[in-house]
Design an enzyme around this catalytic site. Structure first.
Site, mmCIF file in Angstrom:
data_model
loop_
_atom_site.group_PDB
_atom_site.id
_atom_site.type_symbol
_atom_site.label_atom_id
_atom_site.label_comp_id
_atom_site.label_asym_id
_atom_site.label_seq_id
_atom_site.Cartn_x
_atom_site.Cartn_y
_atom_site.Cartn_z
ATOM 1 C CB ILE A 1 -7.854 -3.224 7.306
ATOM 2 C CG1 ILE A 1 -7.633 -4.311 6.371
ATOM 3 C CG2 ILE A 1 -7.586 -3.337 8.590
ATOM 4 C CD1 ILE A 1 -8.699 -5.479 6.827
ATOM 5 C CB SER B 1 -5.944 3.816 7.303
ATOM 6 O OG SER B 1 -5.053 2.612 7.030
ATOM 7 C CG LEU C 1 21.326 8.848 13.545
ATOM 8 C CD1 LEU C 1 22.363 9.101 12.947
ATOM 9 C CD2 LEU C 1 21.315 7.478 14.491
ATOM 10 C CG HIS D 1 3.140 -5.108 4.439
ATOM 11 N ND1 HIS D 1 1.912 -6.214 4.443
ATOM 12 C CD2 HIS D 1 2.970 -4.539 5.520
ATOM 13 C CE1 HIS D 1 1.355 -6.220 5.560
ATOM 14 N NE2 HIS D 1 1.927 -5.146 6.256
ATOM 15 C CD GLU E 1 0.564 -9.947 7.183
ATOM 16 O OE1 GLU E 1 0.790 -9.031 7.888
ATOM 17 O OE2 GLU E 1 1.856 -10.629 7.109
HETATM 18 N N1 GLN Z 1 -7.736 0.263 11.199
HETATM 19 C C1 GLN Z 1 -6.267 0.421 11.032
HETATM 20 C C2 GLN Z 1 -5.788 0.968 9.566
HETATM 21 O O1 GLN Z 1 -6.560 0.387 8.625
HETATM 22 C C3 GLN Z 1 -5.664 -0.836 11.543
HETATM 23 C C4 GLN Z 1 -4.220 -0.705 11.671
HETATM 24 C C5 GLN Z 1 -3.486 -1.950 11.688
HETATM 25 O O2 GLN Z 1 -3.906 -2.846 11.891
HETATM 26 N N2 GLN Z 1 -2.214 -1.479 12.415
HETATM 27 O O3 GLN Z 1 -5.003 1.646 9.470
HETATM 28 ZN ZN ZN Z 2 -2.927 -4.532 10.211
#
Ligand code: GLN
Ligand code: ZN
Length: 761
Positions: A441, A443, A25, A704, A675
């Site tokens: 953060i 990545s 799906l 986002h 956040e």
């Molecule tokens: N260190 C991770 C990243 O930057 C944190 C991911 C997350 O907060 N879900 O992707």
């Molecule tokens: Zn995060």
């Protein structure tokens, strides 16, 4: 008048997975979105999946089968559609399927029209499934749109299946919705007639039982809310031309609400005996003596084989307190993989301890037979289950003396570091960071080169060495980019991690991975949660080579990047043979070993992400204190092994702290990134109010969205933050990892972020 059969049934499950055993799906839906197939083709795939599933369940011997838990995206969104409560902003979209998907995931719009924002998404109770939050406005005019459900019921009846339609109940629907202009529950009186109407339509269709899901009854309800439970189900049961009503609760015990429910004329109630409900809870509600009790004794959300003896004993006791007893899973099978049969890599012992969806259905059937015909009727199966259980208990992998001894030997100092102020001085002395240090953060964008390399490795087209070589090239690029942008604290970018929890689970003893154990997370997104089955040990360093490589390319500090114990557990199937807190300590010890190795390799800052800290919070307030205690302690165990001069960061993925605000201070991380871009820095006031006085990096822009924030915007954000937090504690960073973003936006956004920090300095 329709004559409705209300004979109780004996064996069922509460709901079904829908992505397909091979994610059929998901693939079809994404192909539809991409314009590669049309709606008819998508519907055909869906119908085929439903038909196969119903036929299988019938053959497996269930005498009541849930229908209508199928969804193209989400069951709560389906309920909003059923009740005419899609947001007005999608009303203009003519095609019903496109309207539905626009509510689910937004649409980009066109040259002529602006795009549509999707509904907000949030976690379904304490699971990893995400539902779409219905929006109820003052001008929402509810109306009944039962076509989807009636269609699926018809389809099942034509197959000769004894179909039990499932709908999300009115109280749960409203409690999960976001209302403007008053409390959502104030709208209950408008919904009840629609549900009554629906029940009439289902009776006319020839349905004998309906399941109304009210999982919200396992959360803390006020006396007024419980009164609403009573009045609502009194009204829903008043008509005579209706199917028998089964109200299903799951994920906990429904205490106060259970008595209210049982006092109404509903014919049955489903209770979860795997998480909180006890046989004595049932015995104490005399009104259940005339009802069908659907006993969720087979755990619907974890992967362990049931203890059949124990379940049979529970069922036998329940017979004394209920009108009749049916055997069931505790909740929908949505939360576990389809079947163990397709897994080829699990060792025989581990395999024998597990039960996925199909195996759980077989357990339900067996228990129902055992209950009606006596245990001798299932003697061989009982013996096999006992043997599996015994092998699990005896397996040395579940009892690693070394790990247990290490944990037992840890004293209170193991979770303590020097006072924060002392640490700050030591760290600053060593790091020499400017005020308002900039960082990210963890990545960086998962480029197509990364995806290609991963696919080629999986197909055996490149070897591990070549894969590592390519990932190192990615790390080098990310470090060079950060140097060029002028960031102060760098990261390696995490190219080697697809899913961060999977990444660590694969390297830790005690975890197993599945090949096809996909579980829907939301919409077409599926995850393959690792299975934590044994004691956890770290064989060798997991991240040191990657981080030290990145560090070798720059003089600026590179952050070591780890995932915390709570998050690793939250996104895995966990052991059910010891408290979660004990498993957390074991994972914490492994992470702690990694931090010590990173420090020894010259890494000066280590971040331990805990984005799931709030998500595992128990549904009932009474259970929250204990959870927060062990979760905070496990984080501290993971992060207190390093010297006071090593700076510990953490990252949390949300800003509505509520019940966890004290816990965040309790983590005692030197720097916490959170956040905040979407909540306009109010979160800082909340943190201040809780006495938080450590370093904090409130995300200064929202990752986002693909939008590039301007220097002015970020400057404004920073100035707002400085009103709440003194400059020496404030960090400058985006609000989450950048892995889902495009390269160009990331560069532009970070360039503006660095410029804004410079301007404010
Ligand atoms: N260190 C991770 C990243 O930057 C944190 C991911 C997350 O907060 N879900 O992707
Ligand atoms: Zn995060």
């Amino acid at each position: 008048m329709t004559v409705v059969q209300k004979t109780p049934f004996t064996a069922t499950v509460l709901g079904l997975p829908r992505v397909g055993p091979r994610r059929e799906l998901k693939r079809a839906t994404e192909a539809y979105w991409a314009g590669k197939i049309d709606a008819d083709q998508l519907h055909a795939v869906a119908r085929e999946l439903r038909t196969a599933q119903l036929t299988e369940l019938q053959a497996a011997g269930l005498d009541s089968i849930p229908v209508g838990t199928f969804s193209y995206y989400d069951q709560v969104l389906d309920t909003a559609l059923l009740l005419g409560a899609l947001p007005p902003r999608v009303a203009g979209i003519a095609d019903p399927l496109d309207r539905y998907f626009a509510a689910a995931r937004g649409n980009a719009g066109s040259d002529l029209e602006a795009g549509v924002e999707p509904l907000e998404m949030t976690k379904w109770f304490d699971t990893n499934y995400h539902y779409l939050v219905p929006e109820i406005g003052e001008d929402t005019a509810f109306s009944l749109n039962p076509e989807k459900l009636l269609h699926e019921v018809q389809e099942a009846l034509e197959l000769g299946v004894s179909a039990r339609p499932v709908v999300v109940g009115p109280i749960t629907f409203l409690k999960l919705a976001k209302a403007t202009g008053g409390a959502a529950l104030d709208r209950l009186a408008e919904l009840v007639p629609l549900y009554r109407d629906l029940l009439g339509r289902l009776a006319a269709a020839g349905v004998s039982w309906v399941q109304i899901d009210e999982p919200v009854l396992v959360t803390d309800l006020t006396a007024d809310e419980i009164a609403l439970v009573r009045s609502t189900y009194t009204e829903l049961t008043a008509p005579t031309e209706r199917p028998a009503i089964l109200v299903a609760t799951y994920f906990g015990h429904s205490d106060g609400a259970l008595t209210a429910l049982a006092d109404t004329d509903i014919e049955g109630v489903a209770l979860d005996f795997t998480s909180g409900t006890d046989v004595s809870d049932v015995a104490s509600v005399p009104a259940l003596a005339s009802k069908l009790l659907v006993a969720g004794v087979v755990d619907g959300r974890n992967v362990w084989r049931a203890d059949l003896d124990k379940s049979l004993a529970t069922l036998g006791t329940l017979l004394g307190s209920a009108g009749s007893v049916a055997v069931s899973t505790s909740c929908s099978l949505l939360h576990v993989p389809y079947t163990l049969a397709v897994e080829t890599d699990l060792d025989d012992a581990l395999r024998s301890w597990l039960a996925f969806g199909n195996e759980k259905v077989a357990e339900v059937r067996l228990l129902a037979t055992g209950l009606t015909e006596g245990p001798d009727a299932i003697g061989a199966e009982l013996a096999e289950a006992r043997a599996a259980l015994a092998s699990r208990q005896a397996d040395p992998r579940l009892n690693d003396g070394q790990v247990r001894a290490r944990l037992a030997a840890l004293g209170p100092d193991a979770v303590k570091r020097a006072p924060a102020e002392e640490r700050r001085v030591l760290q600053q002395d060593r790091l020499q960071l400017p005020t308002l240090p900039t960082t990210t953060i963890g990545s960086y964008p998962q480029t197509s080169a990364i995806r290609v390399a991963r696919a080629e490795l999986r197909k055996g087209q490149i070897d591990e060495a070549e894969y590592v070589r390519r990932m190192r090239a990615e790390v080098a690029d990310v470090v060079a980019l950060q140097e060029q942008l002028g960031l102060d604290v760098l990261v390696h970018g995490e190219p080697e991690r697809n899913d961060m929890v999977q990444y660590f689970a694969e390297q830790l003893d005690g975890f197993a991975a599945t090949e096809l154990g996909w579980v829907q997370s939301y919409g077409t997104r599926c995850v393959r949660p690792p299975i934590l089955f044994g004691d956890v040990t770290r064989r060798t360093p997991m991240t040191v080579e990657w981080i030290t490589y990145a560090q070798s390319l720059t003089d600026k500090p590179v952050k070591g990047m780890l995932t915390g114990p709570v998050t690793i557990l939250a996104w895995s199937f966990v052991r059910d043979d010891q408290p979660l807190g004990d498993s957390a300590r074991q994972v914490a010890l492994a992470i702690r070993d990694e931090t010590v190795d990173l420090q020894a390799a010259g890494i000066r800052i280590i971040q331990v992400d805990e984005p799931a800290l709030r998500e595992l919070l128990p549904l009932r307030e009474a259970d929250q204190r204990a959870y927060l205690d062990w979760s905070v302690q496990s984080f501290r165990l993971a992060t207190s092994g390093v010297s006071d001069a090593t700076q510990v960061h953490t990252h949390l993925c949300y800003s509505e702290f509520g019940e966890v605000i004290d816990a965040i201070a309790g983590l005692d991380a030197d720097v916490t990134s959170i956040e905040a871009a979407r909540s306009r820095m109010e979160v800082l006031d909340d943190l201040n109010a809780a006495g938080f006085d450590l370093g904090v990096g409130p995300g200064v822009y929202d990752i986002h969205s693909p939008r590039v924030p301007s220097v002015e915007e970020i400057t404004t954000s920073l100035r707002a933050a400085l009103k709440a937090v003194p400059a020496e504690r404030l960090w400058v960073n985006p609000d989450c990892g950048l892995k889902t973003r495009g390269q160009a936006e990331v560069e532009a956004s970070l360039r503006n972020m660095v410029a804004a920090a410079a301007a404010v300095r």
